[in-house]
Design a protein around this motif. Structure first.
Motif, PDB file in Angstrom:
ATOM      1  N   LEU A   1      23.287 -27.231  30.217  1.00 40.74           N
ATOM      2  CA  LEU A   1      22.888 -28.324  29.321  1.00 40.74           C
ATOM      3  C   LEU A   1      21.724 -29.118  29.900  1.00 40.74           C
ATOM      4  O   LEU A   1      20.730 -29.386  29.207  1.00 40.74           O
ATOM      5  N   ILE A   2      21.856 -29.520  31.155  1.00 45.54           N
ATOM      6  CA  ILE A   2      20.812 -30.341  31.784  1.00 45.54           C
ATOM      7  C   ILE A   2      19.491 -29.576  31.845  1.00 45.54           C
ATOM      8  O   ILE A   2      18.435 -30.111  31.477  1.00 45.54           O
ATOM      9  N   LEU A   3      19.535 -28.322  32.296  1.00 44.95           N
ATOM     10  CA  LEU A   3      18.309 -27.524  32.358  1.00 44.95           C
ATOM     11  C   LEU A   3      17.728 -27.302  30.963  1.00 44.95           C
ATOM     12  O   LEU A   3      16.502 -27.328  30.779  1.00 44.95           O
ATOM     13  N   GLY A   4      18.583 -27.074  29.985  1.00 41.84           N
ATOM     14  CA  GLY A   4      18.109 -26.896  28.609  1.00 41.84           C
ATOM     15  C   GLY A   4      17.385 -28.125  28.100  1.00 41.84           C
ATOM     16  O   GLY A   4      16.302 -28.022  27.506  1.00 41.84           O
ATOM     17  N   TYR A   5      17.950 -29.319  28.345  1.00 37.28           N
ATOM     18  CA  TYR A   5      17.285 -30.552  27.911  1.00 37.28           C
ATOM     19  C   TYR A   5      15.985 -30.786  28.685  1.00 37.28           C
ATOM     20  O   TYR A   5      14.973 -31.190  28.107  1.00 37.28           O
ATOM     21  N   VAL A   6      15.979 -30.533  29.994  1.00 41.12           N
ATOM     22  CA  VAL A   6      14.776 -30.742  30.800  1.00 41.12           C
ATOM     23  C   VAL A   6      13.667 -29.792  30.359  1.00 41.12           C
ATOM     24  O   VAL A   6      12.513 -30.217  30.141  1.00 41.12           O
ATOM     25  N   PHE A   7      13.985 -28.508  30.207  1.00 43.12           N
ATOM     26  CA  PHE A   7      12.951 -27.554  29.801  1.00 43.12           C
ATOM     27  C   PHE A   7      12.490 -27.807  28.365  1.00 43.12           C
ATOM     28  O   PHE A   7      11.310 -27.604  28.041  1.00 43.12           O
ATOM     29  N   THR A   8      13.381 -28.262  27.499  1.00 46.91           N
ATOM     30  CA  THR A   8      12.976 -28.610  26.141  1.00 46.91           C
ATOM     31  C   THR A   8      12.019 -29.797  26.176  1.00 46.91           C
ATOM     32  O   THR A   8      10.998 -29.795  25.466  1.00 46.91           O
ATOM     33  N   ALA A   9      12.316 -30.791  26.995  1.00 45.49           N
ATOM     34  CA  ALA A   9      11.421 -31.951  27.121  1.00 45.49           C
ATOM     35  C   ALA A   9      10.062 -31.541  27.680  1.00 45.49           C
ATOM     36  O   ALA A   9       9.014 -32.036  27.216  1.00 45.49           O
ATOM     37  N   ILE A  10      10.051 -30.628  28.648  1.00 47.59           N
ATOM     38  CA  ILE A  10       8.784 -30.157  29.214  1.00 47.59           C
ATOM     39  C   ILE A  10       7.976 -29.412  28.154  1.00 47.59           C
ATOM     40  O   ILE A  10       6.757 -29.621  28.011  1.00 47.59           O
ATOM     41  N   ILE A  11       8.630 -28.554  27.375  1.00 46.99           N
ATOM     42  CA  ILE A  11       7.935 -27.803  26.328  1.00 46.99           C
ATOM     43  C   ILE A  11       7.393 -28.746  25.260  1.00 46.99           C
ATOM     44  O   ILE A  11       6.240 -28.605  24.800  1.00 46.99           O
ATOM     45  N   VAL A  12       8.174 -29.737  24.858  1.00 46.23           N
ATOM     46  CA  VAL A  12       7.706 -30.704  23.861  1.00 46.23           C
ATOM     47  C   VAL A  12       6.517 -31.490  24.416  1.00 46.23           C
ATOM     48  O   VAL A  12       5.522 -31.727  23.703  1.00 46.23           O
ATOM     49  N   ALA A  13       6.585 -31.890  25.687  1.00 47.28           N
ATOM     50  CA  ALA A  13       5.465 -32.622  26.297  1.00 47.28           C
ATOM     51  C   ALA A  13       4.208 -31.755  26.344  1.00 47.28           C
ATOM     52  O   ALA A  13       3.090 -32.243  26.080  1.00 47.28           O
ATOM     53  N   ILE A  14       4.347 -30.483  26.669  1.00 44.03           N
ATOM     54  CA  ILE A  14       3.194 -29.579  26.709  1.00 44.03           C
ATOM     55  C   ILE A  14       2.587 -29.427  25.312  1.00 44.03           C
ATOM     56  O   ILE A  14       1.350 -29.449  25.144  1.00 44.03           O
ATOM     57  N   ILE A  15       3.433 -29.300  24.309  1.00 44.47           N
ATOM     58  CA  ILE A  15       2.929 -29.173  22.933  1.00 44.47           C
ATOM     59  C   ILE A  15       2.197 -30.442  22.513  1.00 44.47           C
ATOM     60  O   ILE A  15       1.112 -30.381  21.890  1.00 44.47           O
TER      61      ILE A  15
END
Length: 151
Positions: free
Chosen positions: A115-129
């Motif tokens: 869960l934590i990694l999923g939220y962190v990587f999702t936040a990173i992907i959204v920030a990159i976009i």
């Protein structure tokens, strides 16, 4: 006719007829004297103390540890998919934690990490976009404001 039991007084008893007292029965008092201080004669069985249970042969008195429940499969899927498809890691992590609470399986730490990694990587992907979109908007705005047209 003669009695078939006559003359056989000195023979041993038939199989299954025990002359020894069975467990818990008192043996007849010995004829050779009294035992001092209330001691039992040698070889005489006494009743066990209350609450004592003798284990039958072939059984162990202590059992091994009960088998541990296995690790939840969705917890493993959650931590693996969090690296590649973070949304799938988040979804599998939530479902796995619910199943673990209901069934008592192991793997709560794996599900939480997924869960934590999923939220962190999702936040990173959204920030990159967002950075990507802002970069091109600023780039195109700058080119449009300069008045340079290529024809």
């Amino acid at each position: 006719m003669s009695d078939p039991q006559q003359g056989h007084e000195n023979q041993q008893p038939a199989y299954g007829q025990n002359q020894q007292p069975s467990y818990g029965q008192q043996a007849p008092a010995p004829t050779y004297g009294q035992q001092p201080h209330g001691q039992q004669p040698y070889g005489q069985q006494t009743t066990p103390p209350p609450g004592y249970v003798q284990q039958p042969y072939g059984q162990q008195p202590y059992s091994a540890y009960p088998p541990q429940p296995g690790t939840n499969v969705l917890a493993i899927v959650a931590i693996i998919s969090a690296f590649f498809i973070p949304i799938a890691g988040i979804i599998c992590g939530h479902i796995a934690r619910k199943q673990i609470r209901e069934t008592g399986e192991q793997g709560d730490g794996l599900a939480l990490t997924g869960l934590i990694l999923g939220y962190v990587f999702t936040a990173i992907i959204v920030a990159i976009i967002i950075i990507y979109i802002v970069f091109f908007v600023v780039l195109l705005g700058t080119v449009g404001m300069s008045g340079a047209y290529y024809t």
